[in-house]
Design an enzyme around this catalytic site. Sequence first.
Site, PDB file in Angstrom:
ATOM      1  N   LYS A   7       0.847  -1.198   0.000  1.00 16.63           N
ATOM      2  CA  LYS A   7       0.000   0.000   0.000  1.00 16.63           C
ATOM      3  C   LYS A   7       0.878   1.240   0.000  1.00 16.63           C
ATOM      4  CE  LYS A   7      -3.903   1.966   2.654  1.00 16.63           C
ATOM      5  NZ  LYS A   7      -4.771   1.740   3.832  1.00 16.63           N
ATOM      6  N   SER A  55      -9.355   1.579   3.077  1.00 17.62           N
ATOM      7  CA  SER A  55      -8.574   2.372   2.143  1.00 17.62           C
ATOM      8  C   SER A  55      -7.547   1.558   1.380  1.00 17.62           C
ATOM      9  CB  SER A  55      -7.861   3.496   2.905  1.00 17.62           C
ATOM     10  OG  SER A  55      -6.978   2.970   3.888  1.00 17.62           O
ATOM     11  N   SER A  92      -9.683  -0.693   7.227  1.00 18.41           N
ATOM     12  CA  SER A  92      -9.129  -0.650   5.875  1.00 18.41           C
ATOM     13  C   SER A  92      -8.474  -1.942   5.437  1.00 18.41           C
ATOM     14  CB  SER A  92      -8.098   0.484   5.773  1.00 18.41           C
ATOM     15  OG  SER A  92      -8.692   1.731   6.035  1.00 18.41           O
TER      16      SER A  92
END
Length: 603
Positions: free
Chosen positions: A75, A149, A173
């Site tokens: 990420k 996210s 997330s």
Amino acid sequence: MTLDMGFDALKNAYANTELTPEQVMADIRQRANSYSDYNIWLHLLSKAEQAPWLDALAQKDPATHPLWGIPFAIKDNIDLAGIPTTAGCEAFAYTPEASAQVVQQLIDAGAIPVGKTALDQFATGLNGTRSTIGPCHNAFNPGYISGGSSSGSAVALALGLCSFSLGTDTAGSGRVPACFNNLIGLKPSRGLLSASGLVPACRSLDCISIFAFNTDDANQALAAAEGFDPSDDYSSANPFGNQARHYGKRAGPLTIGIIPQSQLQFFGDDDYQQAYAETLEALASEGVNLVEIDYAPFAEAAKLLYEGPWVAERYLATQPLIDDNPEAIFPVVREIIAPGGAPRATDLFTAEYRLNGLKRACQAQIASVDCLLTPTAGRLFTIEEMLDKPIKRNSELGYYTNFMNLADLASIAVPTQFTPAGLPFGITLVGQAFSDRALLSIANHIQALFPLNKGTLPYPTKPSNTAPTANPNTIDVLVCGAHLQGLPLNWQLTERGATLKAKTQTAPHYRMFALAGGPPFRPGLIVDKDKGAAIEVEVWTMPIQEFGSFVAGIPAPLGIGKVELENGESVCGFICEGYGIEGAQEVTHFGGWRGYLAAQNKS
């Protein structure tokens, strides 16, 4: 044909010289191009950028590097040396000289980075639409949200563009995208994985998370990634009972807490409601004991994350950008973060006081069960629905997730069903801090009950469903005398948090003697398979951290050894040295210490 990207499949292919890591990475880059409109990558590594890590594999032995040649995605709020970190905002971008500790440990174990993945900007969102490159699309139906996210990390794995991936999880997330893309989503205990090299969202709450196809892969990735980091003020040492060796199917019947029907929320998604009901029915049919808990304190804690002063942490994480160049921030993200400069210190302490009470209520309920089970999310929205009401619907996505880090809990998302529309559904298991391996073990069992494929790939997950292991956080202790319930030394168990597990008998080959000394008076238990009998005993379950002090207080000639129960099981329990029974009165024929005391009281 699409490669099987599971750990075991790749390791076997490498060992049999059917594939090389270079071939796997080349295949990933080629297939990634066909998914360019999914908005997965912020930086897909080129062959030249990947070369140093691939070249280093030649100096690493697969036998001692457990992730040798295993590709993983990162990420883009987690640092990879020499590659820009943007957190989804180009104006914020920087290029780190060193990788995050977690990333470096994975590389040291032989894993190979594939690239940096898209996210809801500054990790603010649970939906995957808050990105300047456009919404990240669901791996199964591009009209639906991916979840966020950690959107790109989940979709990359679901499509087979890596073997595991790193996300982060402050509000859900690392779990919501797992649910929406048919993946395991492990949100570790806070501090188990170092946060060094992570762009914070809420620094006091952030966790790096792991997406995997099954619990076996998640456990291996966690084992390589975990480790105390003295440079991270929130890092914690992993206790013995939570080490990787304790991963395995939980022993005995499971008791799992569930939310009462009146407190469930599916926000109009009948398919998700039905998938949840079918999941519970399947678990109950397999002998899982489902008991209702009160979800009210969990739901109230969840509201504090965005409605309380913790939004100030997001404000701090984006300074000075939010102050000097707010237009560089995605509009919805800016709308959420901007008020974070306003809360007063008094607001924080008021919220902290309330949270402490809620945490106590949440943790007390979880302590009464093997874990709590919730839907991971109540509804899977289309991208159009999410963009129509971005804040309201994001809040709905967090109904089952936002409380987790505020209450200092561990959790793991597990896929269990597909809806009639072909969309994934899953549940989340919740446990106390540092119950990660216990949760993985329960998830292992559940994943075996719901055999699904790896993400969108045509290969079954095939979790190992390993041999049963005892709960590593407790120890069973057999008592036969003054520690029995209601007798003078029982407080030594109860004040250490021990609970009565069973009233039973030993196998029929023990003798009991009333020892000299006292009060309190004590018996001595010795093995004698020729003249022994079954003796009444109790088994108490004690927190393992209390066991040492308990044993230290046991006077000679008594000690702790293995005692066999009538069912053949052996547990730790009181035994007596041979010299201790010299001149002592034998009381075996009374059947136990209570029987002996009753006879004494009559005489």
